[in-house]
Design a protein around this motif. Structure first.
Motif, PDB file in Angstrom:
ATOM      1  N   LEU A 269       3.789  90.173  44.564  1.00 42.50           N
ATOM      2  CA  LEU A 269       4.853  91.169  44.505  1.00 42.50           C
ATOM      3  C   LEU A 269       5.548  91.137  43.146  1.00 42.50           C
ATOM      4  O   LEU A 269       5.312  90.259  42.327  1.00 42.50           O
ATOM      5  CB  LEU A 269       5.892  90.912  45.605  1.00 42.50           C
ATOM      6  N   GLN A 270       6.416  92.109  42.928  1.00 38.70           N
ATOM      7  CA  GLN A 270       7.280  92.139  41.761  1.00 38.70           C
ATOM      8  C   GLN A 270       8.580  92.811  42.195  1.00 38.70           C
ATOM      9  O   GLN A 270       8.697  93.271  43.325  1.00 38.70           O
ATOM     10  CB  GLN A 270       6.647  92.916  40.613  1.00 38.70           C
ATOM     11  N   PHE A 271       9.541  92.833  41.298  1.00 38.91           N
ATOM     12  CA  PHE A 271      10.779  93.552  41.578  1.00 38.91           C
ATOM     13  C   PHE A 271      10.539  95.043  41.326  1.00 38.91           C
ATOM     14  O   PHE A 271      10.054  95.418  40.261  1.00 38.91           O
ATOM     15  CB  PHE A 271      11.911  93.089  40.672  1.00 38.91           C
ATOM     16  N   SER A 272      10.895  95.874  42.295  1.00 38.12           N
ATOM     17  CA  SER A 272      10.882  97.313  42.035  1.00 38.12           C
ATOM     18  C   SER A 272      12.016  97.636  41.077  1.00 38.12           C
ATOM     19  O   SER A 272      11.864  98.386  40.110  1.00 38.12           O
ATOM     20  CB  SER A 272      11.069  98.087  43.341  1.00 38.12           C
ATOM     21  N   SER A 273      13.153  97.054  41.372  1.00 34.14           N
ATOM     22  CA  SER A 273      14.393  97.245  40.631  1.00 34.14           C
ATOM     23  C   SER A 273      15.298  96.101  41.053  1.00 34.14           C
ATOM     24  O   SER A 273      14.899  95.262  41.859  1.00 34.14           O
ATOM     25  CB  SER A 273      15.022  98.603  40.977  1.00 34.14           C
ATOM     26  N   ALA A 274      16.499  96.067  40.542  1.00 38.45           N
ATOM     27  CA  ALA A 274      17.451  95.028  40.943  1.00 38.45           C
ATOM     28  C   ALA A 274      18.851  95.589  40.821  1.00 38.45           C
ATOM     29  O   ALA A 274      19.133  96.398  39.929  1.00 38.45           O
ATOM     30  CB  ALA A 274      17.298  93.787  40.065  1.00 38.45           C
ATOM     31  N   HIS A 275      19.721  95.178  41.723  1.00 33.34           N
ATOM     32  CA  HIS A 275      21.123  95.570  41.622  1.00 33.34           C
ATOM     33  C   HIS A 275      21.828  94.602  40.674  1.00 33.34           C
ATOM     34  O   HIS A 275      21.945  93.402  40.959  1.00 33.34           O
ATOM     35  CB  HIS A 275      21.773  95.569  43.007  1.00 33.34           C
TER      36      HIS A 275
ATOM     37  N   ILE B 247      20.120  98.557  38.510  1.00 31.03           N
ATOM     38  CA  ILE B 247      20.937  99.549  39.187  1.00 31.03           C
ATOM     39  C   ILE B 247      22.356  99.025  39.389  1.00 31.03           C
ATOM     40  O   ILE B 247      22.547  97.980  40.032  1.00 31.03           O
ATOM     41  CB  ILE B 247      20.340  99.923  40.554  1.00 31.03           C
ATOM     42  N   HIS B 248      23.336  99.726  38.847  1.00 32.91           N
ATOM     43  CA  HIS B 248      24.732  99.389  39.091  1.00 32.91           C
ATOM     44  C   HIS B 248      25.040  99.736  40.551  1.00 32.91           C
ATOM     45  O   HIS B 248      24.936 100.905  40.948  1.00 32.91           O
ATOM     46  CB  HIS B 248      25.628 100.189  38.145  1.00 32.91           C
TER      47      HIS B 248
END
Length: 286
Positions: free
Chosen positions: A84-90, A116-117
């Protein structure tokens, strides 16, 4: 990596299947939309980020979306072993302002497309002028992050849908952010805010890059988080727009503070994957 890079790794196929009970939703361009899960869903569990990655890999998610990192080494190992990987991160704007290079380097090595904020308070949304000022702040950081090969974006809650005349604050914000800003639409919070998630997605289909697939029960008395498919969000219509009219990079399952976290983790994966055909796993683990 963006959606197309993820799909290269998954061996994407054209799809004609539909979610049972959700009509004949067809994916735009006959491509799968990779699935992910926001780890805030599991904040009631005692699992580490790495442990949640293993569980997500076993459940069948294509990617994951954390809101913090507790042990970089353990996270790196978990991502490698699951594929897996990060799609995005907050990641909050303040974290980037204070530790820009370090934050970019950390999340880049874990494969995140976007930072993502996750929340901006009422002050940014209490007038049309304030909304435009906030959009400019987001644009400035998006330009800095873009220079590093990533996107910066914004995740909505309900207060962005306060109206100024006949327009929602969110629409004003979307009008004033640049093309390199990643809008992450939380469909549950849109409904709580008094707007139609399908209409918002249609209006900004060229700007919204990911969807938080969150369901809510909405009433005049209170609003409750519920399991996906059990609330008032029209998930059938959201699915149709996401797959036919928009260009969505990720469908991200979220159930704020799920009472049975691991049960929800698996259920969310199954629910989203039925929109995307057979499950793809890179990991032959548990």
């Amino acid at each position: 990596m963006n959606r197309r890079k993820v799909l290269q790794g998954l061996g994407a196929v054209g799809l004609s299947t539909a979610f049972v009970g959700l009509g004949q939703a067809k994916t735009k361009g006959s491509e799968e939309i990779p699935t992910s899960t926001q780890f805030w869903t599991y904040n009631n569990s005692d699992l580490s980020v790495a442990e949640l990655i293993y569980e997500s890999g076993d459940a069948g998610y294509d990617t994951v979306e954390p809101y913090y990192i507790d042990d970089e080494s353990a996270v790196a190992t978990a991502l490698e072993e699951t594929g897996l990987q990060f799609s995005s991160a907050h990641v909050g704007l303040g974290d980037l302002q204070e530790n820009f290079k370090e934050t970019i380097q950390t999340y880049s090595k874990f494969g995140a497309d976007a930072l993502i904020h996750p929340y901006e308070g009422d002050e940014a949304w209490n007038s049309e002028e304030a909304v435009i000022d906030w959009a400019e702040t987001v644009n400035e950081m998006a330009d800095r992050v873009a220079a590093e090969g990533m996107e910066f974006g914004y995740h909505n809650h309900a207060h962005e849908f306060k109206k100024f005349g006949d327009r929602f604050g969110y629409d004003i914000f979307a009008e004033h952010v640049n093309d390199n800003v990643h809008l992450q639409l939380d469909v549950g919070w849109v409904l709580v805010g008094g707007a139609d998630p399908v209409a918002v997605l249609n209006r900004h289909s060229d700007q919204i890059k990911s969807l938080h697939m969150k369901d809510m029960k909405v009433s005049d008395d209170e609003n409750d988080f519920v399991e996906i498919g059990e609330g008032d969000v029209n998930m059938e219509a959201v699915a149709n727009v996401a797959r036919e009219a928009a260009d969505i990079d990720y469908l991200i399952y979220e159930y704020d503070g799920a009472p049975n976290p691991l049960k929800s983790l698996n259920y969310g994966a199954e629910y989203l994957e039925t929109w995307n055909g057979p499950r793809h796993r890179n990991w032959n683990g548990k």
